[in-house]
Scaffold this motif. Structure first.
Motif, PDB file in Angstrom:
ATOM      1  N   PHE A 104       5.931   4.511   4.276  1.00 30.57           N
ATOM      2  CA  PHE A 104       5.278   4.881   3.017  1.00 30.57           C
ATOM      3  C   PHE A 104       6.319   5.176   1.943  1.00 30.57           C
ATOM      4  CE2 PHE A 104       3.965   8.440   0.289  1.00 30.57           C
ATOM      5  CZ  PHE A 104       2.944   7.817  -0.414  1.00 30.57           C
ATOM      6  N   LEU A 105       7.363   5.906   2.318  1.00 26.53           N
ATOM      7  CA  LEU A 105       8.411   6.244   1.362  1.00 26.53           C
ATOM      8  C   LEU A 105       9.142   5.011   0.856  1.00 26.53           C
ATOM      9  CD1 LEU A 105       9.970   9.430   3.040  1.00 26.53           C
ATOM     10  CD2 LEU A 105       8.305   9.320   1.169  1.00 26.53           C
ATOM     11  N   LYS A 106       9.140   3.943   1.637  1.00 24.75           N
ATOM     12  CA  LYS A 106       9.810   2.706   1.226  1.00 24.75           C
ATOM     13  C   LYS A 106       8.943   1.835   0.320  1.00 24.75           C
ATOM     14  CE  LYS A 106      12.802   2.470   5.317  1.00 24.75           C
ATOM     15  NZ  LYS A 106      13.191   1.676   6.516  1.00 24.75           N
ATOM     16  N   GLY A 107       7.668   2.216   0.150  1.00 29.18           N
ATOM     17  CA  GLY A 107       6.833   1.530  -0.819  1.00 29.18           C
ATOM     18  C   GLY A 107       6.073   0.318  -0.333  1.00 29.18           C
ATOM     19  N   TYR A 108       5.926   0.148   0.978  1.00 28.62           N
ATOM     20  CA  TYR A 108       5.158  -0.993   1.485  1.00 28.62           C
ATOM     21  C   TYR A 108       3.676  -0.836   1.122  1.00 28.62           C
ATOM     22  CZ  TYR A 108       9.127  -2.510   4.310  1.00 28.62           C
ATOM     23  OH  TYR A 108      10.356  -2.958   4.725  1.00 28.62           O
ATOM     24  N   PRO A 109       3.000  -1.928   0.739  1.00 25.39           N
ATOM     25  CA  PRO A 109       1.576  -1.827   0.385  1.00 25.39           C
ATOM     26  C   PRO A 109       0.675  -1.573   1.584  1.00 25.39           C
ATOM     27  CG  PRO A 109       2.296  -4.113   0.283  1.00 25.39           C
ATOM     28  CD  PRO A 109       3.530  -3.283   0.468  1.00 25.39           C
ATOM     29  N   TYR A 110       1.060  -2.090   2.753  1.00 24.42           N
ATOM     30  CA  TYR A 110       0.265  -1.846   3.958  1.00 24.42           C
ATOM     31  C   TYR A 110       1.154  -1.908   5.190  1.00 24.42           C
ATOM     32  CZ  TYR A 110       0.168  -6.806   5.343  1.00 24.42           C
ATOM     33  OH  TYR A 110       0.511  -8.089   5.750  1.00 24.42           O
ATOM     34  N   ILE A 111       0.655  -1.314   6.259  1.00 23.58           N
ATOM     35  CA  ILE A 111       1.387  -1.262   7.531  1.00 23.58           C
ATOM     36  C   ILE A 111       0.436  -1.689   8.648  1.00 23.58           C
ATOM     37  CG2 ILE A 111       2.584   0.247   9.185  1.00 23.58           C
ATOM     38  CD1 ILE A 111       3.280   2.065   6.831  1.00 23.58           C
ATOM     39  N   ILE A 112       0.943  -2.476   9.577  1.00 28.84           N
ATOM     40  CA  ILE A 112       0.182  -2.887  10.753  1.00 28.84           C
ATOM     41  C   ILE A 112       0.468  -1.915  11.896  1.00 28.84           C
ATOM     42  CG2 ILE A 112      -0.123  -4.657  12.525  1.00 28.84           C
ATOM     43  CD1 ILE A 112      -1.275  -5.582   9.946  1.00 28.84           C
ATOM     44  N   LEU A 113      -0.585  -1.342  12.463  1.00 33.02           N
ATOM     45  CA  LEU A 113      -0.451  -0.531  13.678  1.00 33.02           C
ATOM     46  C   LEU A 113      -0.970  -1.369  14.843  1.00 33.02           C
ATOM     47  CD1 LEU A 113      -1.648   3.046  12.617  1.00 33.02           C
ATOM     48  CD2 LEU A 113       0.607   1.997  12.401  1.00 33.02           C
ATOM     49  N   ASP A 114      -0.064  -1.806  15.680  1.00 34.02           N
ATOM     50  CA  ASP A 114      -0.388  -2.649  16.830  1.00 34.02           C
ATOM     51  C   ASP A 114      -0.735  -1.736  18.003  1.00 34.02           C
ATOM     52  OD1 ASP A 114      -0.356  -4.294  19.069  1.00 34.02           O
ATOM     53  OD2 ASP A 114       1.332  -5.501  18.375  1.00 34.02           O
ATOM     54  N   ILE A 115      -2.048  -1.618  18.290  1.00 38.80           N
ATOM     55  CA  ILE A 115      -2.519  -0.660  19.298  1.00 38.80           C
ATOM     56  C   ILE A 115      -3.447  -1.382  20.275  1.00 38.80           C
ATOM     57  CG2 ILE A 115      -3.666   1.548  19.703  1.00 38.80           C
ATOM     58  CD1 ILE A 115      -3.136   2.239  16.764  1.00 38.80           C
ATOM     59  N   PRO A 116      -3.009  -1.652  21.501  1.00 36.82           N
ATOM     60  CA  PRO A 116      -3.843  -2.392  22.462  1.00 36.82           C
ATOM     61  C   PRO A 116      -5.200  -1.746  22.725  1.00 36.82           C
ATOM     62  CG  PRO A 116      -1.577  -2.267  23.230  1.00 36.82           C
ATOM     63  CD  PRO A 116      -1.664  -1.376  22.034  1.00 36.82           C
ATOM     64  N   LEU A 117      -5.239  -0.420  22.857  1.00 37.95           N
ATOM     65  CA  LEU A 117      -6.484   0.277  23.202  1.00 37.95           C
ATOM     66  C   LEU A 117      -7.113   0.958  21.979  1.00 37.95           C
ATOM     67  CD1 LEU A 117      -5.449   1.860  26.630  1.00 37.95           C
ATOM     68  CD2 LEU A 117      -6.625  -0.303  26.209  1.00 37.95           C
ATOM     69  N   LEU A 118      -6.941   0.347  20.829  1.00 41.03           N
ATOM     70  CA  LEU A 118      -7.441   0.935  19.591  1.00 41.03           C
ATOM     71  C   LEU A 118      -8.941   1.212  19.637  1.00 41.03           C
ATOM     72  CD1 LEU A 118      -7.224   1.684  16.590  1.00 41.03           C
ATOM     73  CD2 LEU A 118      -7.480  -0.748  16.058  1.00 41.03           C
ATOM     74  N   LEU A 119      -9.714   0.264  20.149  1.00 37.93           N
ATOM     75  CA  LEU A 119     -11.171   0.378  20.137  1.00 37.93           C
ATOM     76  C   LEU A 119     -11.723   1.086  21.369  1.00 37.93           C
ATOM     77  CD1 LEU A 119     -12.037  -3.167  18.746  1.00 37.93           C
ATOM     78  CD2 LEU A 119     -11.759  -1.019  17.493  1.00 37.93           C
TER      79      LEU A 119
END
Length: 228
Positions: free
Chosen positions: A103-118
């Protein structure tokens, strides 16, 4: 900045999609990689695992014998939940710390790669959108048998231990069908990246935080004037 969840099933091609996002310069935080980092010897998560599962699951160098631990929890929900309680809090804490740094680096979005997300991840409530990487059942089975050198019976057992991809599709905001060619999958990732890059959602958050910072600064300034 906003967060996009990326998930799928075993042998569905999630890692391929994740790598395509990285190639486009998008930050990807991989829960699986962090899960390996938090269980290195003598870290808090490692100590909890040894406490609950015993030193028999350790190799000679003190690292966890992952295949052996996997056999213990496979098909045993109680053991699996116990292991998750030893690791998930530390994984989530590290993931959110990395989110903050991006966030501090200013990226517009970040991908969270989570196998058991759902399957009940506590991080889901922070996500703006969810991407599910999908492939048909036959493709998934053949890929898993080839990749992991498994019999059809063993491959089906591993697939059936997870939430079916058809169920995950129902909870997705975006679906990347990885049943076809790698080129088709890359085109799908390119399309989503263009959508995410042009979204103004991250500016809303930045404006809110900026307004909060200004308000805090003014409050401190007013307090100093009173004191001094």
């Amino acid at each position: 900045m906003y967060l996009i969840g990326l998930t799928g099933g075993i042998a569905s091609g999630k890692s391929t999609v994740s790598n395509f996002f990285r190639e486009l310069g998008c930050p990807v935080i991989d829960a699986d990689l962090i899960a390996r980092e938090v269980v290195v010897p003598n870290r808090p998560s490692w100590k909890l695992i040894v406490k609950h599962f015993g030193s028999d699951i350790l190799q000679e160098d003190g690292t966890i014998d992952r295949p052996k631990l996997g056999r213990i929890i496979f098909g045993n929900d109680d053991k699996r939940h116990l292991l998750n309680s030893c690791t998930h809090p530390y994984i989530q804490k590290e993931m959110m710390w990395r989110v903050f740094k991006y966030f501090l680096k200013g990226y517009p979005y970040i991908i969270l790669d989570i196998p058991l997300l759902l399957e009940g991840s506590a991080l889901r409530k922070f996500l703006r959108k969810v991407i599910v990487v999908y492939c048909d059942e036959e493709t998934q089975l053949n890929r898993l048998m080839t990749r992991s050198h498994l019999s059809q019976e063993d491959a089906l057992a591993r697939i059936s231990s997870q939430m079916p991809l058809c169920e995950k599709r129902k909870q997705a905001d975006y679906i990347i069908d990885n049943s076809g060619s790698v080129a088709d999958t890359k085109l799908a990732v390119d399309y989503l990246n263009r959508q995410f890059q042009t979204s103004y959602a991250h500016w809303k958050l930045r404006l809110i935080l900026a307004a909060g910072s200004i308000g805090l600064t003014l409050a401190i300034y007013g307090l100093l004037k009173i004191v001094l």
